[in-house]
Design a protein around this motif. Structure first.
Motif, mmCIF file in Angstrom:
data_model
loop_
_atom_site.group_PDB
_atom_site.id
_atom_site.type_symbol
_atom_site.label_atom_id
_atom_site.label_comp_id
_atom_site.label_asym_id
_atom_site.label_seq_id
_atom_site.Cartn_x
_atom_site.Cartn_y
_atom_site.Cartn_z
ATOM 1 N N ILE A 13 0.784 -1.336 -0.139
ATOM 2 C CA ILE A 13 -0.037 0.066 0.084
ATOM 3 C C ILE A 13 1.006 1.389 0.082
ATOM 4 N N LYS A 14 1.880 1.191 0.665
ATOM 5 C CA LYS A 14 2.741 2.416 0.885
ATOM 6 C C LYS A 14 3.310 2.784 -0.445
ATOM 7 N N ASP A 15 3.904 1.485 -1.135
ATOM 8 C CA ASP A 15 4.466 1.758 -2.360
ATOM 9 C C ASP A 15 3.662 2.402 -3.377
ATOM 10 N N ALA A 16 2.554 1.768 -3.443
ATOM 11 C CA ALA A 16 1.216 2.187 -4.339
ATOM 12 C C ALA A 16 0.888 3.673 -4.090
ATOM 13 N N VAL A 17 0.796 4.200 -2.893
ATOM 14 C CA VAL A 17 0.545 5.478 -2.390
ATOM 15 C C VAL A 17 1.415 6.420 -2.873
ATOM 16 N N SER A 18 2.804 6.124 -2.849
ATOM 17 C CA SER A 18 3.762 7.033 -3.246
ATOM 18 C C SER A 18 3.894 7.109 -4.916
ATOM 19 N N LYS A 19 3.425 6.156 -5.516
ATOM 20 C CA LYS A 19 3.153 6.323 -6.925
ATOM 21 C C LYS A 19 2.051 6.731 -7.821
ATOM 22 N N THR A 20 0.965 6.749 -7.110
ATOM 23 C CA THR A 20 -0.552 7.232 -7.569
ATOM 24 C C THR A 20 -0.499 8.568 -7.850
ATOM 25 N N SER A 29 1.380 12.287 2.003
ATOM 26 C CA SER A 29 1.908 12.336 3.219
ATOM 27 C C SER A 29 1.240 11.626 4.191
ATOM 28 N N ASP A 30 -0.017 12.035 4.533
ATOM 29 C CA ASP A 30 -0.730 11.663 5.670
ATOM 30 C C ASP A 30 -0.981 10.199 5.561
ATOM 31 N N SER A 31 -1.272 9.652 4.371
ATOM 32 C CA SER A 31 -1.662 8.354 4.376
ATOM 33 C C SER A 31 -0.289 7.325 4.813
ATOM 34 N N VAL A 32 0.831 7.849 4.021
ATOM 35 C CA VAL A 32 2.213 7.012 4.559
ATOM 36 C C VAL A 32 2.608 7.119 5.901
ATOM 37 N N LYS A 33 2.220 8.263 6.398
ATOM 38 C CA LYS A 33 2.427 8.441 8.139
ATOM 39 C C LYS A 33 1.612 7.679 8.764
ATOM 40 N N ARG A 34 0.464 7.455 8.607
ATOM 41 C CA ARG A 34 -0.374 6.422 9.003
ATOM 42 C C ARG A 34 -0.056 5.043 8.889
ATOM 43 N N ILE A 35 0.148 4.861 7.708
ATOM 44 C CA ILE A 35 0.528 3.374 7.372
ATOM 45 C C ILE A 35 1.927 3.085 8.128
ATOM 46 N N GLU A 36 2.902 3.826 8.475
ATOM 47 C CA GLU A 36 4.170 3.910 9.154
ATOM 48 C C GLU A 36 3.873 3.500 10.523
ATOM 49 N N LEU A 48 -6.701 -0.035 9.716
ATOM 50 C CA LEU A 48 -6.159 1.058 8.743
ATOM 51 C C LEU A 48 -6.891 1.160 7.431
ATOM 52 N N LYS A 49 -7.454 0.401 6.820
ATOM 53 C CA LYS A 49 -8.112 0.482 5.655
ATOM 54 C C LYS A 49 -9.234 1.558 5.869
ATOM 55 N N GLU A 50 -9.889 1.497 7.062
ATOM 56 C CA GLU A 50 -11.107 2.412 7.219
ATOM 57 C C GLU A 50 -10.335 3.838 7.482
ATOM 58 N N GLU A 51 -8.965 3.846 8.052
ATOM 59 C CA GLU A 51 -8.374 5.235 8.219
ATOM 60 C C GLU A 51 -8.301 6.003 6.840
ATOM 61 N N LEU A 52 -7.743 4.824 6.046
ATOM 62 C CA LEU A 52 -7.252 5.274 4.773
ATOM 63 C C LEU A 52 -8.369 5.866 3.900
ATOM 64 N N LEU A 53 -9.514 5.235 4.013
ATOM 65 C CA LEU A 53 -10.447 5.568 3.297
ATOM 66 C C LEU A 53 -11.344 6.744 3.794
ATOM 67 N N ILE A 55 -9.613 9.452 4.245
ATOM 68 C CA ILE A 55 -8.397 10.444 3.504
ATOM 69 C C ILE A 55 -9.120 10.537 2.249
ATOM 70 N N SER A 56 -9.303 9.237 1.509
ATOM 71 C CA SER A 56 -9.825 9.293 0.125
ATOM 72 C C SER A 56 -10.469 7.921 -0.309
ATOM 73 N N GLU A 57 -11.654 8.379 -1.015
ATOM 74 C CA GLU A 57 -12.443 6.864 -1.300
ATOM 75 C C GLU A 57 -11.380 6.222 -2.387
ATOM 76 N N TYR A 58 -10.339 6.793 -2.839
ATOM 77 C CA TYR A 58 -9.451 6.158 -3.886
ATOM 78 C C TYR A 58 -8.937 4.855 -3.336
ATOM 79 N N PHE A 59 -8.751 5.064 -2.007
ATOM 80 C CA PHE A 59 -8.098 3.616 -1.392
ATOM 81 C C PHE A 59 -8.891 2.337 -1.772
#
Length: 70
Positions: A13-20, A29-36, A48-53, A55-59
């Motif tokens: 997920i972290k890798d995909a977030v950085s590339k999208t 930045s917020d997503s990667v911070k939460r993932i870490e 975690l999935k709920e938290e990321l959603l 941030i954005s429905e894109y997740f």
């Protein structure tokens, strides 16, 4: 889910977030911070999935692409 699998999913997920291009830099930045944080604390993946959603429905799309939508 084993701890190894859990961490493997977080790295994907972290890798995909950085590339999208679907997220702005603040969302990334917020997503990667939460993932870490979740990686370090080894918390339940579903939460975690709920938290990321929040941030954005894109997740939802990202999780499906990574095979993590179940």
């Amino acid at each position: 889910m084993s701890a190894h699998k859990h961490k493997e999913h977080l790295e994907k997920i972290k890798d995909a977030v950085s590339k999208t291009e679907e997220l702005n830099e603040n969302q990334k930045s917020d997503s990667v911070k939460r993932i870490e944080e979740w990686y370090e604390e080894d918390k339940a993946f579903g939460l975690l999935k709920e938290e990321l959603l929040e941030i954005s429905e894109y997740f939802e799309v990202l999780f499906a692409e990574l095979g993590l939508s179940k």
